[in-house]
Design a protein around this motif. Structure first.
Motif, short mmCIF file in Angstrom:
data_model
loop_
_atom_site.label_atom_id
_atom_site.label_comp_id
_atom_site.label_asym_id
_atom_site.label_seq_id
_atom_site.Cartn_x
_atom_site.Cartn_y
_atom_site.Cartn_z
N ALA A 43 0.83 -1.21 0.00
CA ALA A 43 0.00 0.00 0.00
C ALA A 43 0.86 1.26 0.00
N ARG A 44 1.95 1.23 0.78
CA ARG A 44 2.83 2.39 0.81
C ARG A 44 3.52 2.59 -0.54
N ILE A 45 3.95 1.49 -1.16
CA ILE A 45 4.58 1.59 -2.47
C ILE A 45 3.61 2.18 -3.49
N LYS A 46 2.37 1.72 -3.47
CA LYS A 46 1.38 2.24 -4.41
C LYS A 46 1.07 3.71 -4.12
N PHE A 47 1.00 4.07 -2.83
CA PHE A 47 0.70 5.45 -2.46
C PHE A 47 1.78 6.40 -2.96
N PHE A 48 3.05 6.06 -2.70
CA PHE A 48 4.14 6.93 -3.12
C PHE A 48 4.35 6.88 -4.63
N ALA A 49 4.03 5.74 -5.24
CA ALA A 49 4.15 5.65 -6.69
C ALA A 49 3.17 6.60 -7.37
N ASP A 50 1.96 6.70 -6.83
CA ASP A 50 0.97 7.61 -7.40
C ASP A 50 1.43 9.06 -7.26
N ILE A 51 1.99 9.39 -6.09
CA ILE A 51 2.47 10.76 -5.88
C ILE A 51 3.62 11.08 -6.82
N ILE A 52 4.56 10.16 -6.96
CA ILE A 52 5.73 10.40 -7.82
C ILE A 52 5.31 10.50 -9.28
N SER A 53 4.37 9.66 -9.70
CA SER A 53 3.94 9.69 -11.10
C SER A 53 3.25 11.00 -11.44
N SER A 54 2.42 11.49 -10.53
CA SER A 54 1.67 12.72 -10.81
C SER A 54 2.50 13.97 -10.60
N ASN A 55 3.66 13.86 -9.91
CA ASN A 55 4.49 15.04 -9.64
C ASN A 55 5.94 14.83 -10.10
N SER A 56 6.09 14.06 -11.18
CA SER A 56 7.45 13.77 -11.66
C SER A 56 8.18 15.02 -12.12
N GLN A 57 7.44 16.08 -12.49
CA GLN A 57 8.06 17.32 -12.92
C GLN A 57 8.01 18.40 -11.85
N ASN A 58 7.68 18.00 -10.63
CA ASN A 58 7.55 18.97 -9.54
C ASN A 58 8.41 18.53 -8.36
N PRO A 59 9.71 18.89 -8.35
CA PRO A 59 10.59 18.46 -7.26
C PRO A 59 10.16 18.95 -5.89
N ARG A 60 9.45 20.10 -5.84
CA ARG A 60 9.04 20.63 -4.54
C ARG A 60 8.08 19.68 -3.83
N VAL A 61 7.12 19.12 -4.59
CA VAL A 61 6.18 18.17 -4.00
C VAL A 61 6.90 16.88 -3.62
N LEU A 62 7.82 16.45 -4.46
CA LEU A 62 8.57 15.23 -4.14
C LEU A 62 9.41 15.43 -2.89
N PHE A 63 9.98 16.62 -2.73
CA PHE A 63 10.79 16.89 -1.55
C PHE A 63 9.94 16.84 -0.29
N SER A 64 8.77 17.46 -0.32
CA SER A 64 7.89 17.43 0.86
C SER A 64 7.41 16.01 1.14
N THR A 65 7.24 15.20 0.08
CA THR A 65 6.83 13.81 0.28
C THR A 65 7.92 13.02 0.98
N LEU A 66 9.17 13.22 0.53
CA LEU A 66 10.28 12.54 1.19
C LEU A 66 10.40 12.97 2.64
#
Length: 646
Positions: A43-66
């Motif tokens: 579930a965690r892999i799917k959750f973060f995969a969805d976030i990364i896929s939808s924000n692959s061009q947005n490092p700011r969102v990826l940074f806050s996710t990490l």
């Protein structure tokens, strides 16, 4: 079966084992626990995969996710209450008041207007197709007070588009902006990670506006920028928030001028002006006068901008708590689409001031770089710069902009064989030449232009993020892990890497080690294994070739009218004096300089040299997109052939 069902099953097995203590009950508990852990991991892999896929061009969102994964965010020490919201409100209002009170009154009176070549009397109404295009292009972000959330509005837009079109066009045709579009909700954010969250001064305001207000501003912006470009009203050396411009293009121009001057035997003084709260202290009357007399906006168009600026207010929100409302008497609204453009127009006269003193400059919104080649043997060569700074200081005071002299930085780039250029220079407007390194638009420049400090800082940042990424590697698939590595590592290696042309090979080798470490993390390659085949399989260009590729991309943009004019003017096609075979090779003129500083690789020299070495079939690409694909193929083969030959 959901994770909640598996958790309940695990708890049931635990109670059964505690009740009877049998081995079979313990085995059942272990099996249930393993199944629950595997389900949570998936579930965690799917959750973060969805976030990364939808924000692959947005490092700011990826940074806050990490950060959320690694528990890096600190809990705010401020309680979410109406009282704390009002404290933030008063702090933000008082900060602007203190900044305006710090501005020293001036008797300097610059020209109130200049020649306005065009005339914009009204904004034309938009069409349903244009409105739909703008709505689809905007991110679904708006104010928490929106009647319809932005994401939902975009989904149901085909059904409500006639009503939205009527609201937008009524504003454009009447010259009035509805009061609900002028209310901002401000959320305090820490200025920097690690600061004490209990101190209010460590926060900066993050303003959000209604989604429909952004749609209206986007439509006005399109008409306004078209008018300004048609009449050539925009400052050439203003790179902030303009298409085809970037911090890298601005730094490339300044960097090139400095290197070329040093190669000619001249020193260069670079002054980085600091404007405190520049967007918040703009005077509305001065701005309206500038738009009317300098730009040529009148009639309903000017009335619309007056309505846009007047009657604005904001409140502060923490959690579910809201503060009182405060009016904005000055400044351009933060978070607004039009704010950067209006600020650039507010600064139009300062460009004429620099031109009048023959001082070179470059602006990136409120970041102002002033530089001037000076003679090392003549201290009077500093006089134009000193006179210009004095007049700039007076102009800032007259226009209610706070010129923070304490934070203004000055650095002197002097040829290695000449010293003592700054002796005897004493001016209250010019900071002492004490700093060996200054930070300009995110790049650290040292006096010898070796960029060692910048390279070392980039390496530290990349390794920091590589260690963080390694901690969550098991939660990501290889595809998403590569996306995260590109967002956090490759972007840092590529930021302004065109400035690295000609730096020491030792520095390039350090950056290459970072890329190698990222490739090993992604593929699981051991340190003892050769990295070149790994990079080739990943289709990653080595760092040195990424630098050359970036320079050639800028050259291609200049030749295809996709670059700022100040860069395009540096590229001159080679035209032989008589009919020669080289006339068909699409060569560029290589400027003749002694080329002594940093290997002699200024942009105007390195770019034409690299371009002239490319095969003709690559240079004949008709579009930049085609050029990029062909050039990458050429460089991939060249890069790995050279790597294998070593």
């Amino acid at each position: 079966m959901t994770t909640q069902d598996l958790k309940r099953k695990c708890r049931k097995a635990e109670h059964g084992w505690k009740r009877d203590g049998l081995q079979i009950s313990l085995d059942l508990l272990r099996d249930s626990w393993v199944a629950y852990q595997n389900a949570v991991k998936e579930a965690r892999i799917k959750f973060f995969a969805d976030i990364i896929s939808s924000n692959s061009q947005n490092p700011r969102v990826l940074f806050s996710t990490l950060d959320s994964i690694l528990n890096a965010n600190e809990l705010l020490a401020i309680e979410y209450t109406t009282e704390s919201c009002n404290n933030f409100l008063n702090f933000f209002v008082d900060k602007v008041g203190r900044t305006k009170a710090s501005i020293t009154p001036s008797n300097y009176h610059p020209p109130l207007w200049g020649p306005a070549p065009g005339l914009l009397e009204s904004f034309y109404p938009t069409s349903p197709i244009e409105l739909e295009k703008v709505v689809n292009s905007l991110k679904p972000s708006g104010s928490v007070l929106d009647a319809i959330p932005a994401k939902l509005l975009k989904e149901v837009f085909p059904a409500v588009s006639p009503y939205v079109l009527e609201i937008i066009n009524s504003s454009l045709l009447s010259g009035e902006v509805h009061s609900s579009f002028k209310h901002a909700v401000v959320c305090p954010l820490l200025k920097k990670a690690g600061l004490d969250s209990a101190i209010i001064s460590n926060y900066r305001p993050f303003s959000t506006l209604p989604f429909l207000a952004k749609v209206l501003e986007k439509l006005v912006y399109a008409q306004l920028i078209s008018f300004l470009q048609e009449n050539e009203m925009l400052e050439i050396f203003q790179s902030g928030f303009q298409s085809l411009h970037s911090t890298e293009s601005a730094l490339l121009m300044v960097f090139n001028d400095i290197i070329m001057a040093n190669d000619s035997g001249e020193a260069v003084v670079l002054v980085l002006l600091d404007l405190t709260a520049a967007f918040d202290t703009i005077d509305h009357n001065i701005l309206i006068g500038r738009l009317e007399h300098w730009v040529g906006i009148s009639g309903l168009a000017l009335q619309w901008i007056k309505s846009f600026l007047s009657g604005r207010n904001f409140c502060v929100r923490l959690g579910d708590c809201l503060s009182d409302t405060a009016e904005l008497q000055c400044g351009v609204p933060q978070g607004s689409v039009l704010a950067p453009l209006l600020f650039s127009l507010y600064l139009l006269p300062v460009g004429d001031l620099f031109h009048r003193h023959n001082v070179k400059f470059h602006l990136y919104t409120d970041d102002c770089q002033i530089y001037l080649p000076v003679s090392c043997n003549n201290s009077s060569s500093f006089k134009p710069l000193l006179d210009c700074l004095e007049e700039v200081k007076l102009w800032m005071a007259q226009n209610l902009l706070f010129f923070n002299q304490n934070k203004t930085e000055t650095i002197l780039f002097c040829p290695k064989y000449k010293h003592g250029c700054a002796q005897g220079i004493d001016s209250p407007s010019l900071a002492p030449f004490e700093k060996a390194v200054v930070t300009n638009l995110g790049v650290k420049l040292d006096v010898e232009l070796t960029l060692d400090t910048q390279v070392n800082g980039t390496i530290r940042s990349c390794y920091f993020h590589l260690r963080r990424i390694a901690r969550i590697k098991l939660l990501l698939s290889r595809k998403h892990l590569e996306t995260v590595i590109h967002a956090f590592i490759t972007t840092r290696l590529d930021y302004c890497n065109s400035l690295y042309a000609g730096i020491k090979q030792a520095s390039i080798a350090k950056l290459q080690k970072v890329q190698n470490a990222a490739a090993r993390l992604l593929t699981g390659t051991r340190r003892s294994e050769h990295i070149t085949p790994v990079l080739a399989s990943l289709h990653w260009l080595p760092v040195s070739f990424r630098i050359s590729f970036k320079v050639l991309v800028f050259v291609s943009k200049c030749l295809n009218e996709l670059a700022p004019r100040y860069l395009a003017d540096l590229i001159q096609p080679y035209v032989p004096a008589r009919n020669l075979w080289s006339a068909q090779q699409e060569l560029l003129v290589v400027p003749k300089h002694r080329l002594q500083s940093r290997g002699g690789r200024a942009f105007s020299v390195l770019g034409p040299r690299l371009w002239n070495e490319l095969p003709t079939w690559v240079k004949q690409a008709t579009t930049l997109c085609k050029f990029k694909s062909q050039l990458k193929t050429h460089f991939y083969s060249l890069a790995f052939i050279q790597e294998e030959s070593r």
